[in-house]
Motif scaffolding. Structure first.
Motif, short mmCIF file in Angstrom:
data_model
loop_
_atom_site.label_atom_id
_atom_site.label_comp_id
_atom_site.label_asym_id
_atom_site.label_seq_id
_atom_site.Cartn_x
_atom_site.Cartn_y
_atom_site.Cartn_z
N LYS A 1 10.26 -78.18 -80.76
CA LYS A 1 9.47 -78.92 -81.74
C LYS A 1 8.89 -77.99 -82.80
CE LYS A 1 8.22 -82.70 -78.71
NZ LYS A 1 7.19 -83.27 -77.84
N ALA B 1 9.85 -78.07 -86.76
CA ALA B 1 8.78 -78.26 -87.74
C ALA B 1 8.79 -77.12 -88.76
CB ALA B 1 7.43 -78.34 -87.05
N GLU C 1 1.68 -78.32 -92.56
CA GLU C 1 0.68 -78.97 -91.69
C GLU C 1 1.27 -79.29 -90.32
OE1 GLU C 1 1.39 -80.74 -94.86
OE2 GLU C 1 0.10 -79.20 -95.74
N THR C 2 2.43 -79.94 -90.31
CA THR C 2 3.03 -80.30 -89.03
C THR C 2 3.51 -79.05 -88.29
OG1 THR C 2 5.16 -80.67 -90.13
CG2 THR C 2 3.76 -82.59 -89.77
N ALA D 1 2.44 -77.88 -84.51
CA ALA D 1 3.49 -77.61 -83.51
C ALA D 1 3.37 -76.20 -82.96
CB ALA D 1 4.86 -77.83 -84.13
#
Length: 88
Positions: A34, A38, A45-46, A50
């Motif tokens: 993940k 990302a 941001e994500t 992560a």
């Protein structure tokens, strides 16, 4: 198959440990995937969320003894460096 009572018990306990370690390893691999996805997506941001989650999962794996401390430090450092490069 073991004949001695203590060997039978050792077999049962190591099977339980194996299953527990497998769960932790799976969690680490999922968090790593993940975080990598990302970072490749390019959204800071994500990716930050992560990478923080990945760091947390690694720390928990170290606490359980599934991953060694230095391995976790190295992986967290590489993920953080990739995040910093993305943010720059």
């Amino acid at each position: 198959m073991p004949n001695i009572k203590s060997a039978k018990k050792r077999m049962r306990s190591s099977e339980g440990r194996r299953i527990g370690n497998l769960a932790v390893k799976t969690r680490v691999r999922s968090a790593r995937r993940k975080a990598r996805e990302a970072l490749e997506a390019g959204v800071a941001e994500t990716a930050g969320v992560a990478v923080r989650e990945y760091s947390s999962v690694l720390d928990k794996a170290v606490k359980r003894g599934v991953v060694t401390k230095n391995t976790a430090i190295r992986r967290k450092k590489r993920a953080t460096e990739a995040l910093r490069k993305l943010e720059a």
